[in-house]
Design an enzyme around this catalytic site. Structure first.
Site, PDB file in Angstrom:
ATOM      1  N   ASP A  95      57.420  76.753  88.315  1.00 15.27           N
ATOM      2  CA  ASP A  95      57.579  75.327  88.073  1.00 15.27           C
ATOM      3  C   ASP A  95      57.597  75.005  86.586  1.00 15.27           C
ATOM      4  O   ASP A  95      58.288  74.081  86.156  1.00 15.27           O
ATOM      5  CB  ASP A  95      56.455  74.545  88.758  1.00 15.27           C
ATOM      6  CG  ASP A  95      56.635  74.490  90.269  1.00 15.27           C
ATOM      7  OD1 ASP A  95      57.703  74.899  90.754  1.00 15.27           O
ATOM      8  OD2 ASP A  95      55.708  74.026  90.961  1.00 15.27           O
ATOM      9  N   ASN A 169      56.452  65.768  84.963  1.00 22.37           N
ATOM     10  CA  ASN A 169      55.207  65.804  85.729  1.00 22.37           C
ATOM     11  C   ASN A 169      54.263  64.673  85.351  1.00 22.37           C
ATOM     12  O   ASN A 169      53.922  63.839  86.184  1.00 22.37           O
ATOM     13  CB  ASN A 169      54.482  67.131  85.491  1.00 22.37           C
ATOM     14  CG  ASN A 169      54.627  68.101  86.630  1.00 22.37           C
ATOM     15  OD1 ASN A 169      55.316  67.833  87.608  1.00 22.37           O
ATOM     16  ND2 ASN A 169      53.996  69.260  86.508  1.00 22.37           N
ATOM     17  N   TYR A 212      47.890  68.177  87.506  1.00 22.41           N
ATOM     18  CA  TYR A 212      46.600  67.764  86.942  1.00 22.41           C
ATOM     19  C   TYR A 212      46.047  66.548  87.674  1.00 22.41           C
ATOM     20  O   TYR A 212      44.838  66.426  87.919  1.00 22.41           O
ATOM     21  CB  TYR A 212      46.792  67.463  85.457  1.00 22.41           C
ATOM     22  CG  TYR A 212      45.526  67.418  84.626  1.00 22.41           C
ATOM     23  CD1 TYR A 212      44.258  67.487  85.195  1.00 22.41           C
ATOM     24  CD2 TYR A 212      45.613  67.323  83.239  1.00 22.41           C
ATOM     25  CE1 TYR A 212      43.119  67.446  84.415  1.00 22.41           C
ATOM     26  CE2 TYR A 212      44.475  67.279  82.452  1.00 22.41           C
ATOM     27  CZ  TYR A 212      43.227  67.341  83.051  1.00 22.41           C
ATOM     28  OH  TYR A 212      42.098  67.298  82.274  1.00 22.41           O
ATOM     29  N   ALA A 213      46.920  65.619  88.050  1.00 20.11           N
ATOM     30  CA  ALA A 213      46.454  64.400  88.723  1.00 20.11           C
ATOM     31  C   ALA A 213      45.715  64.720  90.019  1.00 20.11           C
ATOM     32  O   ALA A 213      44.715  64.071  90.360  1.00 20.11           O
ATOM     33  CB  ALA A 213      47.638  63.477  89.007  1.00 20.11           C
ATOM     34  N   LEU A 214      46.184  65.719  90.744  1.00 17.81           N
ATOM     35  CA  LEU A 214      45.534  66.094  91.997  1.00 17.81           C
ATOM     36  C   LEU A 214      44.147  66.663  91.738  1.00 17.81           C
ATOM     37  O   LEU A 214      43.183  66.313  92.425  1.00 17.81           O
ATOM     38  CB  LEU A 214      46.395  67.114  92.740  1.00 17.81           C
ATOM     39  CG  LEU A 214      45.855  67.588  94.098  1.00 17.81           C
ATOM     40  CD1 LEU A 214      45.780  66.445  95.089  1.00 17.81           C
ATOM     41  CD2 LEU A 214      46.727  68.715  94.658  1.00 17.81           C
ATOM     42  N   ALA A 234      37.299  62.274  84.999  1.00 17.01           N
ATOM     43  CA  ALA A 234      35.836  62.198  84.873  1.00 17.01           C
ATOM     44  C   ALA A 234      35.394  60.895  84.220  1.00 17.01           C
ATOM     45  O   ALA A 234      34.792  60.894  83.143  1.00 17.01           O
ATOM     46  CB  ALA A 234      35.309  63.399  84.084  1.00 17.01           C
ATOM     47  N   GLN A 268      53.471  70.843  78.067  1.00  6.17           N
ATOM     48  CA  GLN A 268      54.373  71.705  77.312  1.00  6.17           C
ATOM     49  C   GLN A 268      54.620  71.203  75.897  1.00  6.17           C
ATOM     50  O   GLN A 268      55.137  71.935  75.056  1.00  6.17           O
ATOM     51  CB  GLN A 268      55.703  71.862  78.058  1.00  6.17           C
ATOM     52  CG  GLN A 268      55.551  72.607  79.376  1.00  6.17           C
ATOM     53  CD  GLN A 268      56.881  72.924  80.022  1.00  6.17           C
ATOM     54  OE1 GLN A 268      57.925  72.436  79.624  1.00  6.17           O
ATOM     55  NE2 GLN A 268      56.842  73.759  81.049  1.00  6.17           N
TER      56      GLN A 268
END
Length: 314
Positions: A95, A169, A212-214, A234, A268
């Site tokens: 990916d 993303n 990352y969101a998940l 967090a 990236q």
């Protein structure tokens, strides 16, 4: 310039049948982009090029792929030339490889097919083992089309844009290495939403909601949903929860306090942030066009990659 085709085929076919030899090619000039630093990539890319040539396709290698594999006898194009001359881009890797090239080719509307040589493969969904009949069917027009929204992100400092890019993303605002949190002021369409003290904030597309969101507790969004998800990382106040927002709006995040904050785009590219910097996110002008095997389903992908219902009856 490549075009995306939406064929109304049998939606329930599990394995695409190989087309007869006389079937007309849908894609005649194919660019191959490879994950050239992976073990064995040179031989795999060479095998793939020969397969495409045997199908009757003209084949070009993306310049970095050619230089880093030594496969320079084949025609070579840079990314911009791929967009101008090829009607399909074949991405071999994971990916991350697809993210890197997809952002660059979206503007030219070149459709992309992903062959998975990585780990997860949410959007590079054709496994290398057994790729030949699947890819042959796609080359002859048997596929599912999947359009993905992209984000345009910019960083503003003292009224001037100091950085901008496209993200497929997510856009992530992170605190620095210090143990203290970062304080962020969030606006949507010019309306104040909240000040958040947290380790950071993720703004993700439906494509990026499995990244990352998940892991930060965000929801999954089906790719057909025209929206973003905004997820605090967090948060100091536990009532700061993930929010789903329309992609037609504009999200602005201002850095109020916190040391060594930075913004990352698809993990990236990144830029350092100062107090008062504003990160502005809105929908990009172009979409990415992915082609999947006939019978592809987003839910099949989630079930395989997230290991849902393991041991159960499908």
């Amino acid at each position: 310039m490549g075009l995306c085709f939406n064929l109304h085929m049998n939606q329930h076919a599990s394995t695409p049948a190989a087309p007869p030899p006389a079937a007309e090619l849908r894609f005649r000039h194919v660019a191959v982009i490879g994950k050239y630093n992976a073990l064995g990539s040179r031989d795999i890319i060479d095998t793939l090029v020969h397969f495409l040539l045997d199908q009757g396709c003209a084949v070009s290698l993306e310049r970095e792929t050619a230089l880093n594999t030594g496969l320079e006898p084949y025609p070579v194009l840079d990314v911009n030339e791929v967009g101008q001359h090829c009607d399909l881009a074949l991405v071999l890797g994971g990916d991350g490889t697809m993210l890197g090239i997809g952002r660059q080719l979206a503007r030219q509307q070149v459709p992309l097919v992903g062959i998975n040589q990585g780990r997860l493969g949410f959007i590079t969904d054709i496994p290398w083992q057994g790729y030949a009949p699947v890819l042959q069917a796609i080359l002859h027009g048997q596929y599912e089309q999947d359009r993905r929204a992209l984000m345009h992100a910019s960083v503003w400092r003292d009224g001037s844009c100091v950085f901008e890019t496209i993200a497929m993303n997510d856009v992530v605002v992170n605190r620095g290495s210090a143990s203290s949190m970062v304080e962020l002021r969030v606006e949507v369409d010019g309306h104040f939403v909240a000040k958040q003290r947290a380790d950071g904030l993720v703004i993700a597309t439906p494509t990026g909601c499995t990244a990352y969101a998940l892991s930060a507790g965000g929801p999954l969004l089906h790719p057909a949903i025209d929206g973003w998800v905004m997820v605090p990382i967090a948060p100091h106040t536990l009532t700061n929860r993930p929010v789903v927002l329309p992609s037609s709006g504009e999200i602005a995040v201002e850095v109020v306090s916190g040391r060594d904050a930075s913004a990352h785009f698809d993990m990236q590219s990144f830029t350092s942030l100062l107090h008062g910097d504003r990160i502005v996110v809105r929908r990009a002008a172009h979409q990415l066009c992915l082609l999947h095997p006939l019978g592809w389903s987003y839910f099949d992908t989630l079930r395989r990659k997230l290991h849902w219902n393991e041991g159960g009856v499908g």
